[in-house]
Enzyme design. Structure first.
Site, PDB file in Angstrom:
ATOM      1  N   CYS A   1      -5.311  -3.074   2.456  1.00  0.00           N
ATOM      2  CA  CYS A   1      -5.192  -3.063   3.919  1.00  0.00           C
ATOM      3  C   CYS A   1      -6.540  -3.246   4.628  1.00  0.00           C
ATOM      4  O   CYS A   1      -7.049  -4.349   4.715  1.00  0.00           O
ATOM      5  CB  CYS A   1      -4.487  -1.783   4.366  1.00  0.00           C
ATOM      6  SG  CYS A   1      -3.678  -1.889   5.985  1.00  0.00           S
TER       7      CYS A   1
ATOM      8  N   LYS B   1      -9.103   2.323  -2.418  1.00  0.00           N
ATOM      9  CA  LYS B   1      -9.400   1.741  -1.106  1.00  0.00           C
ATOM     10  C   LYS B   1     -10.772   2.201  -0.617  1.00  0.00           C
ATOM     11  O   LYS B   1     -11.100   3.393  -0.669  1.00  0.00           O
ATOM     12  CB  LYS B   1      -8.312   2.161  -0.114  1.00  0.00           C
ATOM     13  CG  LYS B   1      -8.406   1.545   1.270  1.00  0.00           C
ATOM     14  CD  LYS B   1      -7.206   1.976   2.109  1.00  0.00           C
ATOM     15  CE  LYS B   1      -7.218   1.383   3.495  1.00  0.00           C
ATOM     16  NZ  LYS B   1      -6.033   1.807   4.293  1.00  0.00           N
TER      17      LYS B   1
ATOM     18  N   GLU C   1       0.832  -1.206   0.000  1.00  0.00           N
ATOM     19  CA  GLU C   1       0.000   0.000   0.000  1.00  0.00           C
ATOM     20  C   GLU C   1       0.864   1.253   0.000  1.00  0.00           C
ATOM     21  O   GLU C   1       1.833   1.373   0.763  1.00  0.00           O
ATOM     22  CB  GLU C   1      -0.876  -0.025   1.257  1.00  0.00           C
ATOM     23  CG  GLU C   1      -1.727   1.201   1.482  1.00  0.00           C
ATOM     24  CD  GLU C   1      -2.490   1.147   2.809  1.00  0.00           C
ATOM     25  OE1 GLU C   1      -3.381   1.986   2.991  1.00  0.00           O
ATOM     26  OE2 GLU C   1      -2.190   0.263   3.651  1.00  0.00           O
TER      27      GLU C   1
END
Length: 560
Positions: free
Chosen positions: A146, A110, A39
């Site tokens: 994540c 994300k 990330e």
């Protein structure tokens, strides 16, 4: 599908340098079907307010396109970067971009943005709103970042996402057979076990392969273990050596592996702190470190960690005895230095202390105040000794260019058992997130595993471990003269700071004396101003003093 998961160690803000890391690593894995990086690895995590600078986002966008051209002949490369969000001015996403044949062939934004503890992602990013699946080597590869995978379960914050669509279920519904998760998840003791359980649960429940890759290294207060894990049907099919930064190359059709031996929490702490010191020094331009060696447990453990991080030849230790220092304190300091191979110089503080004392007593006389040591306890005299030492160590740091390490632990810092501009001086607070019991625990684990950890002999003198803790700022002083026993204090600090429990909850749960608990909670509250001025500290617990705990300074201090 053969996947290469590469946990690079980026430097925050060094976009061109991070791109070079990505390019070199990708060149070594051209036999893979897909290459994945962590990330925001192009920016370095966490980039914080760099994300508010248009020029920084411009640089990231430019390097993505330059990498696409440079990696034209490579297999598909997946990497994390901030990207602009449509045409909205200043809108940025935390994204994965897929590069292949010289172009961007996929982008995922994300969806779950953590906004608790040390995370401020809603300050910077616009959340994504849909699943993205790309075709690679006969597999349908779903992209996630994540928190999309962890859902706050690893931190006990899953209620924050109640009502939000599950990104992993969305990928599976879109046809994903493999899910790649790129993370920059900071180390916390015990978190890796929770991560394994979450990955296993997703893989088994959804019938997909989960490939998880975490950033390696440390940036400021946050430490990243570089873990790479591959699971299918709830079983591990690939795993790298955590803390090593080594890639994991795995075939999604591989047979399950035997369960790896788990590293103890105490050894994990040693590895995490070592990496934290090494990267803070290296990324800040330091090649050496200095610290005061008191003969006590905190300075001994800090020096041993620093030696692992930077090498004994680049550690400068200074023993600074006062008239209250015991002979064994100086002996233990020199014994420690011999064991770990660092220098230990002597700088008794009697001379400078008496110089200060003469001037201060004359000033106090003019002000109609009693001279130093006219009464006991005299905190002014005790603090002055610490500040003389702090001044000496800052002089050493200035002259040698060494990073000054401060040695206070979480238990002491919680209740203000530290001196501003004295023992709190320094650029990095190595043990600031370890309770006193944890400091002793890693001292013992380093001694028990000294060869494995790179020491020729047990690094911490047994006499340092065995003697009662003392600041040695007054005659026959012991920490327990003014504090509860550390096993009690540690538990009060843990329940108050990490668990945010009230006085009544702590008293009921632990059975401690009510007056002692309330007294310690008051000290925790009124010493916030000291911690506000503490050097950056390495985070290893659920709630560390620093960015993850933002208490007001001038506030009402209640009984709770």
């Amino acid at each position: 599908m053969r996947a290469a998961l590469i946990p690079i160690n980026p430097k925050v803000g060094d976009v061109r340098g991070n791109a070079a890391l990505i390019e070199r690593a990708a060149a070594k894995h051209r036999d893979a079907d897909v290459i994945a990086f962590p990330e925001l690895c192009l920016a370095g995590y966490p980039p914080r307010d760099l994300l508010l600078h248009e020029s920084f986002i411009d640089q990231c966008e430019h390097e993505v396109d330059r990498l696409a051209a440079a990696l034209r002949d490579a297999p598909p490369v997946i990497l994390g970067t901030p990207l602009r969000h449509g045409s909205r001015p200043g809108a940025v996403t935390n994204s994965l971009v897929v590069l292949h044949n010289g172009a961007r062939i996929g982008r995922y934004d994300k969806r779950l943005l953590p906004n608790y503890d040390v995370f401020d992602e809603l300050r910077y990013f616009v959340p994504g709103d849909h699943a993205v699946v790309v075709d690679i080597a006969g597999e349908r590869v779903g992209l996630s970042v994540c928190e999309d995978l962890w859902g706050g379960v690893d931190a006990g914050t899953q209620s924050r996402y109640r009502g939000e669509p599950d990104p992993i279920s969305g990928l599976v519904a879109a046809g994903a057979t493999v899910v790649i998760n790129a993370s920059a998840s900071p180390f916390v003791t015990g978190k890796q076990r929770r991560h394994r359980s979450i990955v296993s649960s997703h893989a088994e429940r959804h019938g997909v392969v989960i490939l998880s890759i975490n950033q390696h290294g440390a940036n400021d207060d946050l430490i990243f273990d570089g873990a790479a894990l591959a699971q299918r049907a709830g079983q591990t099919i690939g795993e790298n050596e955590r803390w090593s930064g080594k890639p994991l190359v795995v075939d999604t059709a591989s047979e399950p592996l035997a369960a790896p031996a788990a590293m103890s929490d105490d050894l994990e702490l040693v590895e995490a702190l070592t990496l934290g010191v090494r990267d803070y020094a290296r990324k800040s331009g330091f090649t050496s470190a200095c610290l005061g060696l008191s003969g006590g447990i905190d300075s001994a453990v800090t020096a041993a960690i620093a030696t692992r991080a930077l090498g004994g030849a680049d550690i400068i230790g200074v023993a600074m005895p006062s008239k209250y220092s015991s002979s064994h304190s100086v002996e233990d300091a020199h014994d420690l230095a011999r064991r770990i191979g660092c220098a230990c110089w002597d700088a008794p503080i009697a001379g400078p202390f008496e110089g200060y004392r003469s001037t201060i007593d004359k000033l106090f006389e003019q002000m109609s105040h009693a001279p130093l040591a006219a009464q006991r306890p005299d905190l002014t005299e005790e603090n002055l000794q610490s500040r003389v030492r702090g001044t000496l160590m800052m002089a050493v740091s200035n002259r040698t260019g060494a990073l000054l390490l401060t040695t206070g632990n979480k238990s002491e810092l919680a209740v203000g058992y530290s001196t501003l501009y004295g023992d709190m001086n320094g650029g990095l607070a190595v043990l600031s997130d370890l309770l006193k019991k944890d400091v002793y625990a890693i001292a013992r684990v380093m001694n028990a595993n000294h060869a494995e950890l790179g020491f020729a002999e047990p690094p911490i003198p047994e006499s340092t471990i065995d003697k009662p803790p003392s600041a040695e700022l007054a005659p026959d002083q012991r920490d327990e003269d003014s504090l509860p026993p550390y096993d009690m204090l540690d538990e009060i600090v843990r329940q108050r700071v990490d668990l945010r429990e009230s006085a009544d909850q702590i008293i009921d749960a632990a059975g401690f004396d009510a007056d002692s608990v309330r007294s310690m909670l008051r000290l925790i509250a009124i010493n916030e101003y000291k911690r506000k001025q503490l050097a950056v500290g390495l985070k290893v617990s659920p709630v560390a003093f620093g960015r993850g705990r933002r208490m007001p300074l001038a506030r009402h201090i209640g009984a709770d």
